[in-house]
Design an enzyme around this catalytic site. Structure first.
Site, PDB file in Angstrom:
ATOM      1  CB  SER A   1      -0.666   0.009   1.066  1.00 32.90           C
ATOM      2  OG  SER A   1      -0.119  -0.262   2.264  1.00 32.90           O
TER       3      SER A   1
ATOM      4  CG  ASN B   1      -4.001  -5.623  12.269  1.00 33.46           C
ATOM      5  OD1 ASN B   1      -3.265  -5.334  11.187  1.00 33.46           O
ATOM      6  ND2 ASN B   1      -4.362  -6.707  12.454  1.00 33.46           N
TER       7      ASN B   1
ATOM      8  CB  THR C   1     -40.258  25.586  -7.210  1.00 33.52           C
ATOM      9  OG1 THR C   1     -41.680  26.477  -7.495  1.00 33.52           O
ATOM     10  CG2 THR C   1     -40.034  26.727  -5.862  1.00 33.52           C
ATOM     11  CG  HIS C   2     -41.550  22.412  -9.559  1.00 33.22           C
ATOM     12  ND1 HIS C   2     -41.949  21.098  -9.316  1.00 33.22           N
ATOM     13  CD2 HIS C   2     -42.187  23.198  -8.768  1.00 33.22           C
ATOM     14  CE1 HIS C   2     -42.648  21.076  -8.219  1.00 33.22           C
ATOM     15  NE2 HIS C   2     -42.750  22.409  -7.932  1.00 33.22           N
TER      16      HIS C   2
ATOM     17  CB  SER D   1     -15.734  24.697 -28.969  1.00 35.32           C
ATOM     18  OG  SER D   1     -16.015  23.729 -30.038  1.00 35.32           O
TER      19      SER D   1
ATOM     20  CE  LYS E   1     -20.108  25.450 -27.599  1.00 34.72           C
ATOM     21  NZ  LYS E   1     -21.395  25.147 -26.642  1.00 34.72           N
TER      22      LYS E   1
ATOM     23  CG  ASN F   1     -18.361  25.140 -24.224  1.00 34.86           C
ATOM     24  OD1 ASN F   1     -19.115  25.743 -24.235  1.00 34.86           O
ATOM     25  ND2 ASN F   1     -17.833  24.323 -24.957  1.00 34.86           N
TER      26      ASN F   1
ATOM     27  CD  GLU G   1     -20.067  21.835 -18.824  1.00 37.59           C
ATOM     28  OE1 GLU G   1     -20.833  21.326 -19.747  1.00 37.59           O
ATOM     29  OE2 GLU G   1     -18.695  21.934 -19.597  1.00 37.59           O
TER      30      GLU G   1
ATOM     31  CE1 TYR H   1      -5.941  -4.006   8.330  1.00 34.47           C
ATOM     32  CE2 TYR H   1      -4.849  -6.398   7.956  1.00 34.47           C
ATOM     33  CZ  TYR H   1      -5.317  -4.639   7.613  1.00 34.47           C
ATOM     34  OH  TYR H   1      -4.702  -4.273   6.715  1.00 34.47           O
TER      35      TYR H   1
ATOM     36  CD  GLN I   1      -2.400  -2.732   2.265  1.00 40.96           C
ATOM     37  OE1 GLN I   1      -1.792  -3.042   3.011  1.00 40.96           O
ATOM     38  NE2 GLN I   1      -2.199  -3.187   0.782  1.00 40.96           N
TER      39      GLN I   1
ATOM     40  CE  LYS J   1      -3.930   2.453   4.424  1.00 40.26           C
ATOM     41  NZ  LYS J   1      -4.871   1.621   5.281  1.00 40.26           N
TER      42      LYS J   1
HETATM   43  N1  ARG Z   1      -0.802  -1.449   5.411  1.00 40.65           N
HETATM   44  C1  ARG Z   1      -2.015  -2.257   6.169  1.00 40.65           C
HETATM   45  C2  ARG Z   1      -3.155  -1.610   6.049  1.00 40.65           C
HETATM   46  O1  ARG Z   1      -3.141  -0.522   5.639  1.00 40.65           O
HETATM   47  C3  ARG Z   1      -1.472  -2.344   7.467  1.00 40.65           C
HETATM   48  C4  ARG Z   1      -2.120  -3.524   8.363  1.00 40.65           C
HETATM   49  C5  ARG Z   1      -1.569  -4.845   7.821  1.00 40.65           C
HETATM   50  N2  ARG Z   1      -1.932  -5.855   8.844  1.00 40.65           N
HETATM   51  C6  ARG Z   1      -1.469  -7.044   8.760  1.00 40.65           C
HETATM   52  N3  ARG Z   1      -2.303  -7.899   9.510  1.00 40.65           N
HETATM   53  N4  ARG Z   1      -1.207  -7.429   7.593  1.00 40.65           N
HETATM   54  O2  ARG Z   1      -4.189  -1.874   6.241  1.00 40.65           O
END
Ligand code: ARG
Length: 491
Positions: free
Chosen positions: A40, A136, A181-182, A303, A309, A311, A316, A343, A348, A351
């Site tokens: 990750s 974790n 409205t509408h 355009s 144009k 735009n 948008e 977990y 992972q 993020k």
């Molecule tokens: N990079 C992992 C995550 O974002 C960290 C946790 C990994 N934990 C494990 N038990 N393999 O979740």
């Protein structure tokens, strides 16, 4: 202890991941595809500042309870500070913290890279840092801390946007315009009333971001992998140091939950939705058919084929990227829905969606500020359009109510008068004669209209008459202006 295990050929092969010694083979670092697939790092390196802050708090706690010495704590803190300085230097030099030489994909993530660099600098002291901790609880903490900071930065940006609306309202706000409205003509309002409507909506966005922290405060650190630890760690100590609220009550829930992330991306989605509605409104106002606003040339595009144009592409894209933000919310919720309580590596992926939604939204807020700051309402065009749509019909009905006519009856009388206008090809109630009003009133069994009926007609007079709190005329607008001038910090 040896760093290697016998392979099937009998040769010792290094376990490239220092936490995979239990394996009989080479481990997941041996296949480059598996290495990349499980890592990750390409996105979670962004957690480095919060990861280091969490590690410092954890190390101080370990020293406090006597599991590491003051000297070891000194080495760990010194090492982590050096690492922080190195990452910041790389960021300053290359424009991205990803430029630090310590990031190694085979170490999987931000946590293991920083720990490995620390061990390289400090040896056994660094090897003690992970005592009573797991990735974790570490990642649960890091993400919460990141979200807390991101939410407060976003609140500042939303303030800036609201302030831009307020400044525009101050300048162009007293022009009379139709409301819809509408998307059909409704009642007359003033421009500023609509602008402060957006400020009210964005104010809730800001509150939502503040609220999510109230909901999700709590220190997950010390929850370990799932079950906590038998070591005498002091979770209150890290909680106080990190200013994150009390220790969470269940180690299982704390390591499995991504509620903070979901609440955050939901708050972003709601902000994106308001931005998208605003963008839609202004795209329509900017059309040739409406012509109510003029966007600055910097915020329109040409355009490739049609030379004339200009735009409203930025608007948008604000509208379109709302879909991207929603996508992240749905992805995140879907990732979590099939997971048991503990977990699992699926988490992972969280993020990607937290960062993706945040980056997308921040760009949209930033461009919205520029657009609002440079847009002008076109008074001549708006004024020229006010005589369409019988905007003062409701006001006339209210005039009759003040003469004692029940509202249902006055509604009916005015509807008849509107029809009379349409039959005669007249587009305003103001053009009717006093006799027309009297006739319509008597036909409905009411007394004749008073002479001052014309005071209730015409968009300008109507917006002066609105008195209810929060209404969209001059009085409500002046109250809102004063309120927001007091509440919004100046840029
Ligand atoms: N990079 C992992 C995550 O974002 C960290 C946790 C990994 N934990 C494990 N038990 N393999 O979740």
């Amino acid at each position: 202890m040896s760093d290697s295990h016998p392979t099937s050929s009998g040769q010792p092969a290094p376990a490239s991941k220092p936490w995979e010694h239990a394996k009989s083979g080479q481990g997941s670092g041996a296949d480059p595809l598996a290495t990349r697939f499980v890592s990750s790092l390409s996105y979670d390196y962004r957690l480095y500042r919060h990861d280091i802050a969490g590690s410092v708090a954890h190390a101080r706690m370990l020293c406090h309870i006597g599991l590491i010495t003051a000297d070891e704590l000194g080495q760990i803190e010194g090492g982590l500070n050096e690492i922080l300085t190195e990452i910041e230097a790389a960021e300053a030099q290359t424009g991205s913290a990803a430029g630090w030489s310590g990031w190694k994909e085979q170490l999987e993530d931000v946590h293991m890279c920083i720990e490995a660099a620390l061990i390289e600098k400090t040896g056994d002291a660094g090897r003690k840092l992970h005592t009573g901790r797991s990735r974790n609880d570490q990642v649960a903490l890091d993400l919460k801390l990141w979200i807390k900071d991101a939410a407060s930065q976003l609140q500042v940006k939303i303030n800036t946007l609201s302030y831009a609306f307020l400044t525009l309202a101050q300048r162009d706000g007293r022009m009379v315009m139709p409301s819809y409205t509408h998307f059909q003509r409704a009642q007359p309002i003033i421009v500023g009333a609509e602008l402060v409507a957006w400020i009210n909506a964005f104010d809730r966005s800001r509150d939502r971001l503040a609220l999510l922290w109230t909901l999700n405060r709590g220190n997950p650190l010390g929850s370990g992998a799932i079950a906590g630890t038998g070591l005498p760690i002091d979770r209150d100590h890290t909680a106080a140091a990190l200013e994150i609220g009390d220790p969470t009550g269940s180690s299982i829930d704390a390591t499995a939950s991504r509620d903070a992330a979901i609440d955050f991306v939901y708050a972003l989605s709601m902000t994106a939705m308001t931005l998208s509605r605003w963008a839609e409104q202004w795209i329509i106002y900017n059309s040739t058919e409406f012509g109510f606003i003029r966007l600055d040339d910097r915020y329109t595009t040409g355009s490739s084929m049609m030379p004339q144009k200009a735009n409203p592409d930025m608007l948008e894209l604000v509208r379109g990227r709302c879909g991207t933000v929603y996508g992240h919310l749905v992805a995140l919720m879907t990732i979590c829905k099939g997971l048991g309580i503990g977990y699992q590596r699926d988490l992972q992926e969280d993020k990607r969606h937290v960062f993706g939604a945040y980056d997308t939204l921040v760009d949209c807020v930033d461009i919205a500020v520029k657009i609002v700051e440079t847009t002008q309402f076109d008074e001549a065009i708006i004024k020229g359009s006010l005589d369409r749509g019988f905007l003062d019909a409701t006001s006339l009905a209210e005039c009759l109510v003040t003469r004692g006519v029940p509202f249902r009856t006055s509604h009916q009388i005015v509807a008849t008068l509107v029809r009379t206008c349409q039959e005669r090809g007249i587009n305003s109630l103001e053009s009717l004669k006093r006799d027309d009003f009297d006739h319509a009133c008597r036909q409905a069994g009411a007394d004749a209209c008073g002479d001052d009926v014309y005071d209730w007609l015409g968009p300008g007079r109507v917006v002066d008459r609105y008195t209810s709190f929060g209404s969209a005329g001059i009085k409500g607008f002046e109250q809102q202006l004063a309120h927001w001038h007091q509440r919004l910090p100046k840029r």
